[in-house]
Design an enzyme around this catalytic site. Structure first.
Site, PDB file in Angstrom:
ATOM      1  N   ASP A   1      -2.050   2.229  -4.715  1.00 47.25           N
ATOM      2  CA  ASP A   1      -3.284   2.716  -4.107  1.00 47.25           C
ATOM      3  C   ASP A   1      -4.401   1.697  -4.307  1.00 47.25           C
ATOM      4  O   ASP A   1      -4.357   0.860  -5.210  1.00 47.25           O
ATOM      5  CB  ASP A   1      -3.693   4.056  -4.719  1.00 47.25           C
ATOM      6  CG  ASP A   1      -2.690   5.163  -4.400  1.00 47.25           C
ATOM      7  OD1 ASP A   1      -2.052   5.087  -3.336  1.00 47.25           O
ATOM      8  OD2 ASP A   1      -2.549   6.084  -5.239  1.00 47.25           O
TER       9      ASP A   1
ATOM     10  N   HIS B   1       0.815  -1.214   0.000  1.00 48.29           N
ATOM     11  CA  HIS B   1       0.000   0.000   0.000  1.00 48.29           C
ATOM     12  C   HIS B   1       0.850   1.267   0.000  1.00 48.29           C
ATOM     13  O   HIS B   1       0.335   2.373  -0.182  1.00 48.29           O
ATOM     14  CB  HIS B   1      -0.922   0.005   1.221  1.00 48.29           C
ATOM     15  CG  HIS B   1      -2.252   0.648   0.964  1.00 48.29           C
ATOM     16  ND1 HIS B   1      -2.513   1.414  -0.153  1.00 48.29           N
ATOM     17  CD2 HIS B   1      -3.406   0.638   1.677  1.00 48.29           C
ATOM     18  CE1 HIS B   1      -3.754   1.851  -0.117  1.00 48.29           C
ATOM     19  NE2 HIS B   1      -4.328   1.391   0.989  1.00 48.29           N
TER      20      HIS B   1
END
Length: 426
Positions: free
Chosen positions: A401, A397
């Site tokens: 995204d 992450h």
């Protein structure tokens, strides 16, 4: 008589230490020249260490799981001649046949053990006869107490005696029963087990643990699960397998997924990447080197299908089969176990409904394949049976995204649900 000291050899590639994963001898064992004494694992390979001399083992310098520095004393052997010189620091010829395993990080080396001075062996006291051991384990109780215990289903071995010399009394039986003790295992046919097996984590299992700890501690995972209708894909796969040539391998779903990955990363290049989090640099790769998580008798390894972008479906299947066999038999080379840019994890029929695969550091994405199940699907007029498979995919992450992760998986879904698109050039 002489004494020969075998030191940890330099196994090359700048390795300063290796983990001892297996002993083939113990003190007192006779050895002959070229006999394998031990196996050690570096961050790249498992290497067998042969004996350069014939003699008898006097001392072992490490235990399984220890990390031993190069040139540290490893084995002392008593030989028939004069004291021998330590072996050269170069790798013996027998080490050239090293069995390579999955590359993972090496733990920090502890201080190398120095060989202890030989001590005069002291005579060992003989163990007590078995009859004496049985008597020692037998609870002290009168015949009346034993009869009551049998009738009450009480195992006297579980009762603490408060009488003289630990003898069990009626009060002890009353207290044991009042505490809600279970019936005697001998009476109900069940036996309580109290043994605890200690297994030292070493070798490939230790490397896997270190790799998983590295990935989960440094990578913030986001997992996205989506179901895919693979009915058309399974029909196509069955047809291609039926019509395949004798020299062509049987197709599983993985070669189709590999080709779909190749098409998808063209549109989502950020997923086919590695992240150097020390330098803060993302490396986006034009080449698609797909790691395939493979279970082996020794543990999980990840052989790599290189340049999947340049392979057709049958070539992907053949290379996948070859690498999986090499990994399971321990014959995979170093280059076949490193350098992946994205990984596929599949447990086949054991794949479950969903999973949370751990990213293969330093990659930024992993695609998990779950099992295929026939489920009723509403087509607007009625329920029809369709073959459904979930994809469980994890992403770094820091780099990917949620929107990009979802877009990537949805594109995979489209290609797998319309498999003709996988073969469209351009």
């Amino acid at each position: 008589m002489g004494e020969f000291i075998i030191k940890m050899p330099d196994v090359g590639e700048g390795v300063a230490e290796a983990e001892l994963v297996e002993w083939h001898v113990k003190p007192g064992d006779p050895v002959r020249e070229d006999m394998v004494l031990a196996a050690v694992m570096t961050d790249k390979a498992t290497v067998e260490i042969p004996s350069p001399v014939t003699g008898k083992v006097l001392w072992l310098g490490a235990e399984i799981g220890d990390t031993v520095a190069v040139k540290a004393p490893l084995v002392r052997i008593e030989t028939a001649g004069e004291d021998g010189e330590p072996p050269p620091d170069s790798v013996p010829e027998a080490l050239a046949d090293a069995v390579l395993e999955e590359p993972v990080a090496v733990s920090a080396p502890p201080t190398a053990k120095a060989p202890p001075k030989p001590e005069k062996a002291e005579p060992r006291q003989a163990p007590p006869p078995r009859e004496a051991q049985d008597i020692a384990r037998k609870p002290l109780a009168s015949p009346a107490i034993r009869l009551r215990a049998r009738e009450s289903g009480v195992d006297l071995r579980q009762v603490t005696g408060t009488g003289p010399a630990g003898r069990i009394t009626h009060e002890d039986i009353d207290l044991f029963i009042s505490r809600g003790a279970e019936p005697s295992p001998a009476q109900v046919g069940l036996v309580r087990k109290t043994a605890v097996e200690e297994i030292k984590m070493a070798g490939l299992r230790r490397r896997i643990a270190e790799k998983m700890s590295l990935s989960t501690s440094r990578i913030p995972h986001i997992t996205y699960v989506e179901e895919v209708d693979v009915t058309a894909l399974e029909d196509l796969r069955a047809t291609m397998n039926r019509d395949r040539k004798p020299d062509q391998p049987k197709l599983t779903i993985l070669p189709f997924l590999m080709r779909a990955l190749v098409r998808t990363v063209v549109e989502q290049p950020g997923v086919n990447a590695t992240f150097d989090d020390h330098a803060g640099i993302i490396h986006r790769h034009a080449a698609v080197h797909i790691g395939i998580a493979t279970q082996t008798p020794a543990g999980l390894t990840v052989p790599v299908v290189r340049h999947a972008e340049a392979r057709r479906i049958w070539d992907c299947a053949a290379e996948l089969n070859r690498l999986a066999e090499a990994a399971r038999t321990g014959t995979a080379t170093r280059d076949e176990l490193i350098g992946s840019t994205i990984t596929i994890s599949s447990l086949g029929a054991l794949g479950g409904i969903a999973s949370t695969p751990v990213i293969n550091h330093p990659e930024v994405a992993i695609v998990g394949v779950n099992k295929i199940a026939t489920r009723p699907v509403w087509d607007g007029a009625q329920f029809v049976p369709r073959k459904i498979m979930n994809l469980s995919s994890s992403f770094d992450h820091r780099v990917i995204d949620g929107w990009d992760a979802a877009t990537f998986v949805q594109r995979l879904k489209t290609l797998l649900e319309t498999p003709a698109l996988i073969f469209v050039e351009g």
